[in-house]
Design an enzyme around this catalytic site. Structure first.
Site, PDB file in Angstrom:
ATOM      1  N   TYR A 116      10.868  -8.254 -20.666  1.00  0.00           N
ATOM      2  CA  TYR A 116       9.758  -8.296 -19.708  1.00  0.00           C
ATOM      3  C   TYR A 116       8.878  -9.534 -19.894  1.00  0.00           C
ATOM      4  CZ  TYR A 116       6.526  -6.788 -16.190  1.00  0.00           C
ATOM      5  OH  TYR A 116       5.781  -6.755 -15.048  1.00  0.00           O
ATOM      6  N   CYS A 118       0.797  -1.253   0.000  1.00  0.00           N
ATOM      7  CA  CYS A 118       0.000   0.000   0.000  1.00  0.00           C
ATOM      8  C   CYS A 118       0.814   1.280   0.000  1.00  0.00           C
ATOM      9  CB  CYS A 118      -0.888   0.014   1.246  1.00  0.00           C
ATOM     10  SG  CYS A 118       0.100   0.209   2.775  1.00  0.00           S
TER      11      CYS A 118
HETATM   12  P1  NAD Z   1       6.309  -0.195  -5.925  1.00  0.00           P
HETATM   13  O1  NAD Z   1       7.717  -0.623  -5.822  1.00  0.00           O
HETATM   14  O2  NAD Z   1       6.014   1.247  -6.158  1.00  0.00           O
HETATM   15  O3  NAD Z   1       5.508  -0.681  -4.598  1.00  0.00           O
HETATM   16  C1  NAD Z   1       5.658  -1.990  -4.115  1.00  0.00           C
HETATM   17  C2  NAD Z   1       4.928  -2.161  -2.796  1.00  0.00           C
HETATM   18  O4  NAD Z   1       5.176  -3.489  -2.310  1.00  0.00           O
HETATM   19  C3  NAD Z   1       5.384  -1.214  -1.679  1.00  0.00           C
HETATM   20  O5  NAD Z   1       4.256  -0.811  -0.949  1.00  0.00           O
HETATM   21  C4  NAD Z   1       6.257  -2.107  -0.794  1.00  0.00           C
HETATM   22  O6  NAD Z   1       6.337  -1.717   0.565  1.00  0.00           O
HETATM   23  C5  NAD Z   1       5.515  -3.413  -0.938  1.00  0.00           C
HETATM   24  N1  NAD Z   1       6.319  -4.578  -0.564  1.00  0.00           N
HETATM   25  C6  NAD Z   1       7.427  -5.077  -1.190  1.00  0.00           C
HETATM   26  N2  NAD Z   1       7.853  -6.187  -0.533  1.00  0.00           N
HETATM   27  C7  NAD Z   1       7.016  -6.382   0.508  1.00  0.00           C
HETATM   28  C8  NAD Z   1       6.934  -7.352   1.544  1.00  0.00           C
HETATM   29  N3  NAD Z   1       7.783  -8.377   1.632  1.00  0.00           N
HETATM   30  N4  NAD Z   1       5.940  -7.227   2.454  1.00  0.00           N
HETATM   31  C9  NAD Z   1       5.052  -6.196   2.398  1.00  0.00           C
HETATM   32  N5  NAD Z   1       5.078  -5.269   1.428  1.00  0.00           N
HETATM   33  C10 NAD Z   1       6.056  -5.359   0.500  1.00  0.00           C
HETATM   34  O7  NAD Z   1       5.653  -1.102  -7.062  1.00  0.00           O
HETATM   35  P2  NAD Z   1       4.676  -0.751  -8.302  1.00  0.00           P
HETATM   36  O8  NAD Z   1       5.513  -0.357  -9.461  1.00  0.00           O
HETATM   37  O9  NAD Z   1       3.545   0.103  -7.868  1.00  0.00           O
HETATM   38  O10 NAD Z   1       4.149  -2.217  -8.653  1.00  0.00           O
HETATM   39  C11 NAD Z   1       3.058  -2.793  -7.987  1.00  0.00           C
HETATM   40  C12 NAD Z   1       2.414  -3.852  -8.876  1.00  0.00           C
HETATM   41  O11 NAD Z   1       1.960  -3.225 -10.093  1.00  0.00           O
HETATM   42  C13 NAD Z   1       3.403  -4.943  -9.302  1.00  0.00           C
HETATM   43  O12 NAD Z   1       2.714  -6.171  -9.341  1.00  0.00           O
HETATM   44  C14 NAD Z   1       3.790  -4.529 -10.707  1.00  0.00           C
HETATM   45  O13 NAD Z   1       4.191  -5.612 -11.512  1.00  0.00           O
HETATM   46  C15 NAD Z   1       2.492  -3.921 -11.209  1.00  0.00           C
HETATM   47  N6  NAD Z   1       2.647  -2.996 -12.350  1.00  0.00           N
HETATM   48  C16 NAD Z   1       3.579  -1.999 -12.318  1.00  0.00           C
HETATM   49  C17 NAD Z   1       3.725  -1.173 -13.428  1.00  0.00           C
HETATM   50  C18 NAD Z   1       4.749  -0.059 -13.446  1.00  0.00           C
HETATM   51  O14 NAD Z   1       5.011   0.497 -14.520  1.00  0.00           O
HETATM   52  N7  NAD Z   1       5.293   0.303 -12.316  1.00  0.00           N
HETATM   53  C19 NAD Z   1       2.908  -1.349 -14.561  1.00  0.00           C
HETATM   54  C20 NAD Z   1       1.933  -2.343 -14.544  1.00  0.00           C
HETATM   55  C21 NAD Z   1       1.806  -3.178 -13.421  1.00  0.00           C
END
Ligand code: NAD
Length: 396
Positions: free
Chosen positions: A238, A46
């Site tokens: 990817y 979150c």
């Molecule tokens: P981010 O790095 O911004 O956030 C990741 C979150 O995961 C953080 O809140 C972090 O604290 C939490 N986290 C990580 N390890 C943890 C653990 N062991 N326990 C509890 N919390 C933990 O990531 P994001 O880029 O927002 O990606 C989130 C999802 O969205 C992923 O599944 C990603 O593949 C997907 N996504 C991302 C993109 C992009 O361009 N960034 C595009 C499409 C989909």
């Protein structure tokens, strides 16, 4: 302090501004509809990126109670905390100021203990809301390089590598615009399996099982996991690489959850939502992606199609998940999906006209023209902002 597209510090006031900006956008965009929009939401991951936007949209758009789980570091004497630490603090403060109910848990989402603590937090949030202890919306938005298996204690590490053959890809240093050719070795069988273990669906399935055992699911519960697919020119690193393999496993898990729970009427449905490529802490370190995203942003901004995390998520809630007709839990299939049952929030990114222009830009870009022809500046600004820097309203 940015090294190799990783930012090592963060700014509390800037992070708080990030949260406030997203709240403001949400309040203008979403509105609560009693009996239709969610009242109790669990967001796993979150504190940053898509998960943070998902929490803000549920709380400030629908006034839902939110249980948020993330793994962040507080500041020490000589280090700032992680951005997510400050985002959570700001979220809690804003939520308290708006009389919202929120429970923010810090710790390892992969552990059995965190699943237990989340269930307790959900029950206590429901009691404060004076509603039945059932979670309406579960968002799985973890991005992590490691996972400790809760049963065996074995630590697995994920890698970002191609599968089948080594590749070389052009990537860009987001701070100075210089190019680098990165050589990436093909992943070994172990590396593939370990990446699936970390970023695949196993833990997601364990969460749903734990919440079911805790009797927190209901026929209204909607379950979402985020994924990315992207255009063909990013596939070697990817979609066809180790991360893509893990995401295939996540999709397989969503299908299994639908068989096990949705088909028996225990939940309304589980979906993957394919989101747009954006600048988050995770995406900046994937080779090729910063260059692709800089070209994509330029094209989408010129076409007036650009979105950030909060624009993506409010559109996901408003036009997909809680679209007027899909709110009736008896008809969850009315959530608009593609032929494979996925929600497509990357619909604008993947438009043929958008991708044709992006490919043109990617072929023509050089270190000399990158600032004029792409939106590297926008990428850099978003990257710094994700750590609380470069925000106009903050007097640093
Ligand atoms: P981010 O790095 O911004 O956030 C990741 C979150 O995961 C953080 O809140 C972090 O604290 C939490 N986290 C990580 N390890 C943890 C653990 N062991 N326990 C509890 N919390 C933990 O990531 P994001 O880029 O927002 O990606 C989130 C999802 O969205 C992923 O599944 C990603 O593949 C997907 N996504 C991302 C993109 C992009 O361009 N960034 C595009 C499409 C989909």
């Amino acid at each position: 302090m940015v090294r190799n597209n990783i930012c090592l510090n963060s700014h509390p006031a800037g992070c708080a501004e990030n949260v406030r900006g997203q709240i403001e956008y949400t309040e203008k965009t979403l509105k609560k509809v009693k009996g239709q929009t969610p009242e109790l939401t669990l967001i796993i991951g979150c504190s940053n990126g898509y998960g943070l936007a998902s929490r803000i949209a549920a709380a400030f758009g629908y006034r839902a109670a939110t249980v948020g789980v993330s793994y962040e570091k507080p500041p020490t004497e000589n280090r700032t905390g992680t951005p997510g630490y400050y985002h959570n603090l700001a979220f809690d403060q804003e939520a308290a100021g708006s009389s919202l109910i929120y429970k923010t848990l810090d710790g390892d989402a992969f552990s059995n203990e965190m699943k237990k603590l989340s269930a307790e937090a959900a029950r206590s949030a429901a009691a404060e809301m004076m509603i039945l202890p059932k979670i309406d919306l579960i968002i799985y938005s973890l991005a992590s390089p490691v996972r400790t298996d809760p049963e065996t204690g074995v630590v697995y590490k994920s890698v970002i590598k191609p599968i089948g053959k080594s590749i070389s890809g052009k990537t860009v240093n987001i701070m100075d615009g210089s190019f680098q050719i990165v050589e990436m070795e093909s992943a070994s069988e172990d590396e593939i399996n370990n990446t699936v273990k970390v970023m695949g669906g196993e833990d997601f399935a364990l969460w749903i099982e734990a919440l079911n055992n805790e009797k927190l699911l209901s026929p209204k519960t909607r379950v979402i996991a985020y994924t990315y697919i992207g255009p063909e020119h990013t596939w070697s690193i990817y979609k066809n690489g180790t991360i893509g393999r893990a995401k295939d496993d996540l999709e397989k898990t969503v299908r299994a959850i639908n068989q096990k729970y949705t088909e028996k009427g225990l939940i309304a449905g589980a979906w993957v939502s394919v989101n747009k490529a954006l600048v988050t802490r995770s995406s900046a370190v994937i080779p090729v992606i910063p260059l692709y995203v800089s070209c994509l942003f330029r094209v989408m901004k010129e076409m007036n199609l650009h979105e950030g995390c909060i624009e993506q998520i409010t559109r996901l809630y408003r036009d997909r998940l809680y679209k007027e007709k899909s709110c009736n839990s008896a008809e969850p299939e009315t959530v608009p999906v593609d032929e494979n049952g996925r929600i497509r929030m990357d619909d604008w990114e993947m438009r043929d006209d958008v991708q044709a222009l992006v490919v043109e830009k990617m072929n023509a870009v050089t270190p000399e023209n990158i600032l004029e022809t792409t939106d590297l500046t926008g990428f850099r600004n978003d990257f710094l902002a994700a750590h609380g820097f470069g925000i106009d309203s903050v007097n640093y």
